[in-house]
Write a protein that holds these residues in place. Structure first.
Motif: not given
Length: 414
Positions: A97, A107, A94
């Motif tokens: 987000h 995200k 990731e």
């Protein structure tokens, strides 16, 4: 195998690679690393053919050095792959987000680029490095090496494919274009239906040709007219050692120093010692008028010399009156690769770091460290001198893109 067939197979296999887990990829990479070492004699035998052909064709010593493989360099290739195994898999990580006022959860995650094409010259170790990085980052790769290393590249790619097959992975994760006809390179540059990104590694001419002619998006890797600036507050012994390393350790690489810039206040003390060191290492010095009075047997520098990547035992020299003048000279002639300042003055160092326009800027260190392995990337796909997407040594993260994943609960747009 025909070029079109290679491209079709690469496009097909990229989805298989994206399904592999990190463990799957790491096991395959370790198998390939081991196999490269156990098959070292096979690689060296193929490389000997290329090396002898290079000698017969009058290849420059710097290029012959790039071409040569031995047990030590093959072990380094294998160790580079093992280091890649130890790095975090970027896929699915990731980046950020956030949540919108309407409740949508958004995200941003890393994803593979897809099919990466790499066109490169002379250095057969690129075959292994490129495979390791593209595979770990979830991509398929099509390799087009130079004709001067064709036997080496075939041997290395065959061994990689054998290692993948033994690991239960589709060997088409790496495909080598073996046709040495130059027209094939031109065709390859136009395969945008199958190839997502093209990365050239090699001479200025090769890179320029790819940038100007490809219909595929290109990550430009540049030539290295790298400078070392010796400031008035430099430690002279430190400067000499760094210059010797940066200029003479390997002359045929893009992170070797090609140009020296020196402050006038230190030139009388520094340049004779620099001249002696260069003479001892067989380096020809081409200097401006202000520098030549302190350098024995130097030649007069030309405008072309200041902007040239010699890849030879030659270095240009320019005397300046300030760090600002040094920065202006470097920004005018550099290729955006690697630049260094030797100084004990923190303000001069900070000014140099902030204002020199290059992918890598050093204080009191050799430009030879601009390398994916030295940066802890395991290997590198090249040194990007552009500013979009990737800059400097390109490792795993630079071989990814990203996508947005949006989670809702019935939201519709009004």
């Amino acid at each position: 195998m025909e070029l079109l067939e290679i491209c079709k197979r690469a496009k097909s296999v990229k989805f298989d690679i994206q399904k592999l887990s990190s463990d799957d990829k790491n096991k395959a990479l370790l198998c390939v690393a081991d196999k490269l070492e156990t098959e070292a004699e096979r690689i060296i035998a193929a490389n000997d053919l290329d090396y002898k052909n290079g000698q017969q064709n009058g290849m420059h010593q710097g290029m012959l050095d790039r071409l040569r493989l031995d047990d030590k360099r093959i072990k380094a290739m294998a160790d580079g792959i093992r280091e890649v195994v130890g790095l975090e898999d970027p896929i699915g990580t990731e980046i950020e987000h956030f949540e919108r006022p309407n409740g949508l959860k958004i995200k941003k995650v890393r994803v593979p680029l897809g099919v990466i094409g790499i066109i490169y010259e002379s250095r057969p170790n690129v075959t292994a490095d490129a495979f390791a990085l593209t595979f770990k980052s979830g991509n398929a790769v099509i390799l087009k090496g130079g004709s001067d290393a064709i036997n080496s590249n075939v041997a290395i790619s065959e061994i990689i494919r054998e290692g993948l097959s033994e690991s239960g992975v589709n060997p088409d994760a790496v495909l080598l274009i073996t046709d040495t006809d130059r027209s094939v390179v031109t065709q390859f540059m136009k395969m945008n239906e199958y190839v997502d990104v093209l990365i050239p590694r090699g001479s200025a001419g090769l890179i320029r040709s790819v940038v100007e002619n490809a219909t595929i998006p290109v990550i430009e890797t540049g030539t290295g007219n790298c400078h070392i600036y010796v400031d008035k507050d430099a430690d002279i012994d430190k400067a000499i050692n760094i210059i010797i390393n940066a200029k003479t350790q390997r002359i045929g690489v893009c992170n070797a120093a090609e140009s020296l810039v020196v402050h006038k206040d230190i030139s009388k003390e520094f340049l004779p010692k620099f001249s002696k060191a260069m003479n001892e290492h067989g380096v020809e010095v081409r200097a401006d008028e202000a520098s030549r009075s302190y350098i024995e047997d130097s030649k007069e520098v030309t405008e072309e010399d200041f902007g040239k990547e010699f890849l030879d035992y030659i270095i240009s020299v320019k005397t300046v009156s300030s760090v600002s003048e040094a920065i202006d000279h470097i920004n005018r002639y550099n290729t955006g690769h690697s630049e260094a300042i030797i100084t004990e003055d923190k303000e001069s160092a900070a000014l140099f770091l902030n204002l020199v326009d290059a992918a890598c800027v050093y204080v009191n260190a050799s430009t030879r460290f601009t390398d994916g392995f030295e940066f802890g990337f395991g290997a590198e796909i090249g040194i990007s001198t552009q500013k979009l997407h990737a800059r400097g040594p390109m490792g795993l993260k630079e071989l990814t893109s990203y996508k947005y994943q949006i989670i809702g609960d019935g939201q519709i747009r009004s």
